[in-house]
Design an enzyme around this catalytic site. Structure first.
Site, PDB file in Angstrom:
ATOM      1  N   GLU A   5      41.906  37.459  51.176  1.00 46.03           N
ATOM      2  CA  GLU A   5      42.782  37.229  50.021  1.00 46.03           C
ATOM      3  C   GLU A   5      43.705  36.036  50.252  1.00 46.03           C
ATOM      4  OE1 GLU A   5      42.715  38.244  47.086  1.00 46.03           O
ATOM      5  OE2 GLU A   5      41.237  39.858  47.303  1.00 46.03           O
ATOM      6  N   LEU A  48      41.504  23.751  55.698  1.00 47.63           N
ATOM      7  CA  LEU A  48      41.618  24.667  54.553  1.00 47.63           C
ATOM      8  C   LEU A  48      42.786  24.312  53.647  1.00 47.63           C
ATOM      9  CD1 LEU A  48      41.021  28.476  55.283  1.00 47.63           C
ATOM     10  CD2 LEU A  48      39.986  27.025  53.551  1.00 47.63           C
ATOM     11  N   TYR A  50      47.067  24.033  52.616  1.00 48.39           N
ATOM     12  CA  TYR A  50      48.178  24.974  52.453  1.00 48.39           C
ATOM     13  C   TYR A  50      48.438  25.733  53.746  1.00 48.39           C
ATOM     14  CZ  TYR A  50      48.354  24.229  47.415  1.00 48.39           C
ATOM     15  OH  TYR A  50      48.502  23.687  46.171  1.00 48.39           O
ATOM     16  N   TYR A  88      50.498  38.901  43.482  1.00 48.28           N
ATOM     17  CA  TYR A  88      49.043  38.991  43.364  1.00 48.28           C
ATOM     18  C   TYR A  88      48.414  39.656  44.586  1.00 48.28           C
ATOM     19  CZ  TYR A  88      44.229  38.057  44.066  1.00 48.28           C
ATOM     20  OH  TYR A  88      42.914  38.252  44.368  1.00 48.28           O
ATOM     21  N   ASP A 106      45.407  37.326  38.998  1.00 47.48           N
ATOM     22  CA  ASP A 106      45.318  35.957  39.505  1.00 47.48           C
ATOM     23  C   ASP A 106      45.042  35.019  38.330  1.00 47.48           C
ATOM     24  OD1 ASP A 106      42.753  36.451  38.798  1.00 47.48           O
ATOM     25  OD2 ASP A 106      41.870  35.785  40.671  1.00 47.48           O
ATOM     26  N   CYS A 155      34.155  33.979  31.776  1.00 52.49           N
ATOM     27  CA  CYS A 155      35.301  33.466  31.019  1.00 52.49           C
ATOM     28  C   CYS A 155      35.892  32.277  31.762  1.00 52.49           C
ATOM     29  CB  CYS A 155      36.338  34.579  30.851  1.00 52.49           C
ATOM     30  SG  CYS A 155      37.548  34.284  29.548  1.00 52.49           S
ATOM     31  N   CYS A 162      30.710  32.902  26.153  1.00 48.50           N
ATOM     32  CA  CYS A 162      31.077  34.040  25.306  1.00 48.50           C
ATOM     33  C   CYS A 162      29.851  34.877  24.920  1.00 48.50           C
ATOM     34  CB  CYS A 162      31.797  33.553  24.053  1.00 48.50           C
ATOM     35  SG  CYS A 162      33.378  32.730  24.427  1.00 48.50           S
ATOM     36  N   CYS A 165      29.433  37.570  27.326  1.00 45.28           N
ATOM     37  CA  CYS A 165      30.644  38.326  27.662  1.00 45.28           C
ATOM     38  C   CYS A 165      30.656  39.699  26.989  1.00 45.28           C
ATOM     39  CB  CYS A 165      31.888  37.547  27.241  1.00 45.28           C
ATOM     40  SG  CYS A 165      33.433  38.398  27.664  1.00 45.28           S
ATOM     41  N   CYS A 171      37.681  39.986  21.558  1.00 42.63           N
ATOM     42  CA  CYS A 171      38.438  38.820  22.028  1.00 42.63           C
ATOM     43  C   CYS A 171      39.073  38.068  20.855  1.00 42.63           C
ATOM     44  CB  CYS A 171      37.526  37.892  22.818  1.00 42.63           C
ATOM     45  SG  CYS A 171      38.380  36.475  23.519  1.00 42.63           S
TER      46      CYS A 171
END
Length: 354
Positions: A5, A48, A50, A88, A106, A155, A162, A165, A171
């Site tokens: 995560e 990677l 960050y 999150y 998220d 999405c 769509c 979906c 929607c």
DNA sequence: GACACGTGGCC
DNA sequence: TGGCCAAGTGT
């Protein structure tokens, strides 16, 4: 789960996979991670981006060992007290690993919810409310993952599928034909462009002793001077070539010379004398290296590197762990940001695994 | 709430 | 090439 995560924050799955595998090989348990040095943790994160995520994950692992007896807490509120875990990630870990019925919203889930309701910019409290109302309390982890997966695969930000979906009948954006405009894009500020002169100080020292047939004694040791950045802020804790900002109209070479000079002369004079060749930084052969352009999220940087060949290694300031002479092997073992790696490979050639 | 914080892929 | 985007968090 936790590690994945964190790695996946703002980062694509395909990018993460090899890092994730290498990470679990090296740190199979939280205890192993907690015991490791931060430098090694950053080295595994190299590329990677960050990097505060890696530093925070490392700190959090130590906190889990110390305060929670090595067991990851399952309560979202407790999770959020750990560095690097926000709304999150706490929801994702709690719902997926501990079956706690909390939302994990998220960017993908946000897009789905924004389109379902045709709300161009739903606030986070609103998003949590919607997600909480929809969540399956029997399988919160599955629900959260399904919502994110839907946003990722169907999405999508551009050209949403769509027709495939399962929610298209419900929607609001689809009905209004506004799906490609939801959520409304954030306006971005222009990124400043900066030029940075880089001084690559290279020492190719041949062993002074002759008469030996040892292979090592005929192979010159090649070392470059690297500097470690402060442990916080941009690229915190990473190693790079010394350099300095180039003002408009300024000559990058002059900046690089100035930086190089200050480095070889920053110790006391007696050492400089013994390494008199180092004084040749401003005289000696200077080689232009290839310019490296690098775009960060918030600034665009042009590194203009110059190679200074010293015949003797400059004084390695003892007690100054921020500055170190490194051979190719040593350089491959410390964390170096991608742009600086591009400079390093011009000097040493490819080194080590990514 | 705005901004800092990396990198690689896409068009 | 250059702008935009991608599974957020900390300050």
């Amino acid at each position: 789960m936790w590690v994945s995560e964190i790695m996946l924050q703002q980062t694509r799955v395909e990018t993460v996979i090899p890092y994730f595998e290498a990470w679990l090989r090296r740190f199979p348990t939280i205890g192993k991670l907690a015991e490791a040095e931060e430098q090694e943790v950053l080295r595994l994160w190299q590329g990677l981006g960050y990097y505060s995520r890696a530093r925070n994950l490392h700190r959090a692992a130590r906190e889990v060992m110390r305060r929670y007896d090595g067991e990851i807490p399952g309560d979202p509120t407790t999770l959020e007290t750990l560095p690097g875990i926000g709304p999150y990630t706490s929801g994702a870990v709690a719902s997926i690993a501990f079956q706690v019925p909390v939302p994990a919203v998220d960017g993908n889930a946000r897009r789905v919810l924004s389109r379902l309701t045709d709300d161009p910019d739903p606030g986070w409290p609103t998003l949590r409310r919607w997600a909480s109302a929809l969540i399956d309390p029997e399988a919160p982890g599955d629900f959260n993952q399904a919502l994110m997966e839907l946003g990722s695969k169907i999405c999508s930000p551009r050209r949403p599928k769509c027709g495939e979906c399962p929610l298209s009948d419900f929607c609001a954006a689809r009905r209004a034909g506004t799906q490609s405009e939801r959520p409304a894009p954030r306006r971005r500020r222009s990124v400043p462009r900066l030029v940075e002169a880089v001084a690559v100080l290279l020492c190719e020292a041949r062993p002074s002793r002759s008469g030996s047939d040892d292979v090592d004694s005929t192979t010159p040791t090649r070392r470059v001077l690297l500097r470690r950045r402060p442990s916080t802020g941009l690229l915190g804790g990473m190693w790079e070539f010394p350099g300095g900002p180039v003002a408009a109209g300024e000559d990058p070479l002059e900046v690089a010379r100035r930086v190089g000079r200050s480095l070889v002369s920053q110790s006391d004079g007696s050492r400089l004398e013994r390494h008199s060749d180092c004084a040749a930084v401003d005289l000696g052969p200077v080689q232009r290296l290839r310019v490296v352009d690098h775009a960060f999220t918030h600034r665009r940087l042009q590194y203009v590197p110059f190679l200074f060949r010293l015949s003797a290694q400059g004084p390695a300031p003892e007690g100054d762990s921020e500055l170190m002479w490194m051979d190719p092997y040593e350089a491959a073992g410390v964390p170096i940001p991608v742009a600086q790696l591009k400079v390093l490979t011009q000097v040493f050639g490819p080194t080590g695994p990514p």
